[in-house]
Design a protein around this motif. Structure first.
Motif, PDB file in Angstrom:
ATOM      1  N   GLU A   1      28.801   3.886  24.987  1.00 46.57           N
ATOM      2  CA  GLU A   1      29.097   4.632  23.761  1.00 46.57           C
ATOM      3  C   GLU A   1      29.978   5.845  24.042  1.00 46.57           C
ATOM      4  N   HIS A   2      29.968   6.299  25.293  1.00 54.08           N
ATOM      5  CA  HIS A   2      30.732   7.496  25.675  1.00 54.08           C
ATOM      6  C   HIS A   2      31.599   7.190  26.894  1.00 54.08           C
ATOM      7  N   PRO A   3      32.643   6.356  26.742  1.00 57.85           N
ATOM      8  CA  PRO A   3      33.461   6.009  27.907  1.00 57.85           C
ATOM      9  C   PRO A   3      34.193   7.231  28.456  1.00 57.85           C
ATOM     10  N   GLN A   4      34.369   7.237  29.756  1.00 59.35           N
ATOM     11  CA  GLN A   4      35.080   8.286  30.506  1.00 59.35           C
ATOM     12  C   GLN A   4      34.345   9.622  30.543  1.00 59.35           C
ATOM     13  N   ARG A   5      33.209   9.725  29.889  1.00 57.06           N
ATOM     14  CA  ARG A   5      32.455  10.983  29.902  1.00 57.06           C
ATOM     15  C   ARG A   5      31.509  10.975  31.088  1.00 57.06           C
ATOM     16  N   VAL A   6      31.484  12.059  31.840  1.00 56.19           N
ATOM     17  CA  VAL A   6      30.589  12.179  32.988  1.00 56.19           C
ATOM     18  C   VAL A   6      29.227  12.651  32.484  1.00 56.19           C
ATOM     19  N   HIS A   7      28.195  11.891  32.841  1.00 50.58           N
ATOM     20  CA  HIS A   7      26.828  12.207  32.445  1.00 50.58           C
ATOM     21  C   HIS A   7      26.057  12.635  33.683  1.00 50.58           C
ATOM     22  N   THR A   8      25.423  13.800  33.618  1.00 53.29           N
ATOM     23  CA  THR A   8      24.582  14.214  34.737  1.00 53.29           C
ATOM     24  C   THR A   8      23.322  13.359  34.746  1.00 53.29           C
ATOM     25  N   ARG A   9      22.669  13.311  35.884  1.00 53.69           N
ATOM     26  CA  ARG A   9      21.419  12.553  35.971  1.00 53.69           C
ATOM     27  C   ARG A   9      20.372  13.135  35.026  1.00 53.69           C
ATOM     28  N   ASP A  10      20.310  14.470  34.933  1.00 51.08           N
ATOM     29  CA  ASP A  10      19.355  15.102  34.022  1.00 51.08           C
ATOM     30  C   ASP A  10      19.630  14.723  32.575  1.00 51.08           C
ATOM     31  N   HIS A  11      20.918  14.672  32.202  1.00 46.03           N
ATOM     32  CA  HIS A  11      21.272  14.286  30.841  1.00 46.03           C
ATOM     33  C   HIS A  11      20.842  12.840  30.574  1.00 46.03           C
ATOM     34  N   LEU A  12      21.087  11.947  31.527  1.00 47.62           N
ATOM     35  CA  LEU A  12      20.704  10.547  31.348  1.00 47.62           C
ATOM     36  C   LEU A  12      19.187  10.392  31.252  1.00 47.62           C
ATOM     37  N   VAL A  13      18.447  11.161  32.062  1.00 43.70           N
ATOM     38  CA  VAL A  13      16.985  11.096  31.991  1.00 43.70           C
ATOM     39  C   VAL A  13      16.515  11.512  30.604  1.00 43.70           C
ATOM     40  N   SER A  14      17.060  12.582  30.058  1.00 41.49           N
ATOM     41  CA  SER A  14      16.616  13.037  28.738  1.00 41.49           C
ATOM     42  C   SER A  14      17.113  12.112  27.627  1.00 41.49           C
ATOM     43  N   ALA A  15      18.334  11.574  27.750  1.00 41.19           N
ATOM     44  CA  ALA A  15      18.892  10.729  26.690  1.00 41.19           C
ATOM     45  C   ALA A  15      18.303   9.325  26.683  1.00 41.19           C
ATOM     46  N   VAL A  16      18.050   8.754  27.855  1.00 44.25           N
ATOM     47  CA  VAL A  16      17.589   7.368  27.938  1.00 44.25           C
ATOM     48  C   VAL A  16      16.075   7.284  28.075  1.00 44.25           C
ATOM     49  N   TRP A  17      15.503   8.080  28.955  1.00 39.27           N
ATOM     50  CA  TRP A  17      14.059   8.021  29.199  1.00 39.27           C
ATOM     51  C   TRP A  17      13.284   8.889  28.216  1.00 39.27           C
ATOM     52  N   GLY A  18      13.919   9.913  27.690  1.00 39.38           N
ATOM     53  CA  GLY A  18      13.258  10.810  26.746  1.00 39.38           C
ATOM     54  C   GLY A  18      12.780  12.068  27.443  1.00 39.38           C
ATOM     55  N   TYR A  19      12.491  13.089  26.644  1.00 41.43           N
ATOM     56  CA  TYR A  19      12.116  14.388  27.186  1.00 41.43           C
ATOM     57  C   TYR A  19      10.790  14.355  27.920  1.00 41.43           C
ATOM     58  N   GLY A  20       9.908  13.446  27.540  1.00 39.37           N
ATOM     59  CA  GLY A  20       8.598  13.412  28.161  1.00 39.37           C
ATOM     60  C   GLY A  20       8.569  12.710  29.506  1.00 39.37           C
ATOM     61  N   HIS A  21       9.706  12.193  29.962  1.00 44.18           N
ATOM     62  CA  HIS A  21       9.713  11.442  31.217  1.00 44.18           C
ATOM     63  C   HIS A  21       9.519  12.364  32.401  1.00 44.18           C
ATOM     64  N   VAL A  22       8.634  11.967  33.283  1.00 45.17           N
ATOM     65  CA  VAL A  22       8.423  12.715  34.518  1.00 45.17           C
ATOM     66  C   VAL A  22       9.072  11.909  35.631  1.00 45.17           C
ATOM     67  N   GLY A  23      10.043  12.469  36.259  1.00 47.02           N
ATOM     68  CA  GLY A  23      10.750  11.766  37.326  1.00 47.02           C
ATOM     69  C   GLY A  23      11.907  12.616  37.804  1.00 47.02           C
ATOM     70  N   ASP A  24      12.742  11.997  38.606  1.00 44.96           N
ATOM     71  CA  ASP A  24      13.885  12.737  39.128  1.00 44.96           C
ATOM     72  C   ASP A  24      15.142  11.886  38.984  1.00 44.96           C
ATOM     73  N   GLY A  25      16.236  12.375  39.519  1.00 46.96           N
ATOM     74  CA  GLY A  25      17.514  11.676  39.444  1.00 46.96           C
ATOM     75  C   GLY A  25      17.524  10.343  40.153  1.00 46.96           C
TER      76      GLY A  25
ATOM     77  N   VAL B   1      27.039  14.765  40.838  1.00 49.46           N
ATOM     78  CA  VAL B   1      26.957  15.065  39.407  1.00 49.46           C
ATOM     79  C   VAL B   1      26.169  13.981  38.677  1.00 49.46           C
ATOM     80  N   GLY B   2      26.717  12.768  38.655  1.00 45.88           N
ATOM     81  CA  GLY B   2      26.058  11.688  37.908  1.00 45.88           C
ATOM     82  C   GLY B   2      26.932  10.453  37.823  1.00 45.88           C
ATOM     83  N   TYR B   3      27.098   9.915  36.593  1.00 47.65           N
ATOM     84  CA  TYR B   3      27.802   8.662  36.397  1.00 47.65           C
ATOM     85  C   TYR B   3      28.674   8.725  35.157  1.00 47.65           C
ATOM     86  N   LYS B   4      29.692   7.847  35.138  1.00 43.05           N
ATOM     87  CA  LYS B   4      30.493   7.660  33.939  1.00 43.05           C
ATOM     88  C   LYS B   4      30.855   6.198  33.824  1.00 43.05           C
ATOM     89  N   TYR B   5      31.124   5.779  32.580  1.00 43.43           N
ATOM     90  CA  TYR B   5      31.539   4.400  32.321  1.00 43.43           C
ATOM     91  C   TYR B   5      33.049   4.394  32.123  1.00 43.43           C
TER      92      TYR B   5
END
Length: 173
Positions: A112-136, A164-168
């Motif tokens: 949905e966001h091509p070429q945008r760099v996503h940090t691991r923290d952003h991906l954890v909150s966006a995909v797993w949700g705020y309640g997820h306990v884990g790391d990058g 940093v993280g990942y991008k598509y």
């Protein structure tokens, strides 16, 4: 609140009159199903509330979807990655991918966001949700599995941005 007639009719049989709570179930039948028009509720016309399927799915990577009569998209033709968020299907070169819930969510978010760099923290909150306990590392493991399922032709579309993280990056087909 149930109508008194239903409580009187089914209450004694299922425990509703004895004071214990009654539990109801909602059964959803796909519109494409032949049974969709034949199953009805008392006082509700057959097919009421049925909506036609929406237009073509969102397609990423330059592929197009064939649409049959009634606006129902079918398997996309052509090359590239296609993500259908309404039906929760992802395709590579027209082949349906077998993805877990989180792998699909991760792929959908990245595409949905091509070429945008996503940090691991952003991906954890966006995909797993705020309640997820884990790391990058959780993200790293899911990206590795997703790349494996995309296959050799498309695994490089998910680019690692070091520290940093990942991008598509859509593949050029």
């Amino acid at each position: 609140m149930l109508p008194q007639g239903l409580i009187a009719q089914y209450g004694a049989q299922y425990g509703g009159l004895s004071g214990s709570p009654m539990v109801g179930y909602l059964v959803l039948v796909p519109v494409e199903s032949p049974a969709a028009g034949s199953v009805g509720l008392p006082g509700v016309p057959a097919g009421a509330g049925a909506h036609p399927a929406p237009g073509p799915q969102s397609v990423v990577g330059g592929t197009a979807a064939h649409v049959v009569a009634g606006g129902r998209p079918v398997r996309p033709a052509g090359r590239g990655i296609a993500v259908d968020t309404e039906r929760r299907n992802a395709y590579v070169d027209g082949r349906l991918l077998d993805l877990t819930y989180l792998e699909f969510e991760l792929l959908a978010h990245l595409t949905e966001h091509p070429q945008r760099v996503h940090t691991r923290d952003h991906l954890v909150s966006a995909v797993w949700g705020y309640g997820h306990v884990g790391d990058g590392r959780t993200v790293d493991v899911h990206v590795a599995r997703l790349r494996r399922k995309l296959g050799p032709a498309y695994r490089d579309t998910i680019v690692t941005v070091r520290r940093v993280g990942y991008k598509y990056t859509p593949a050029t087909v």
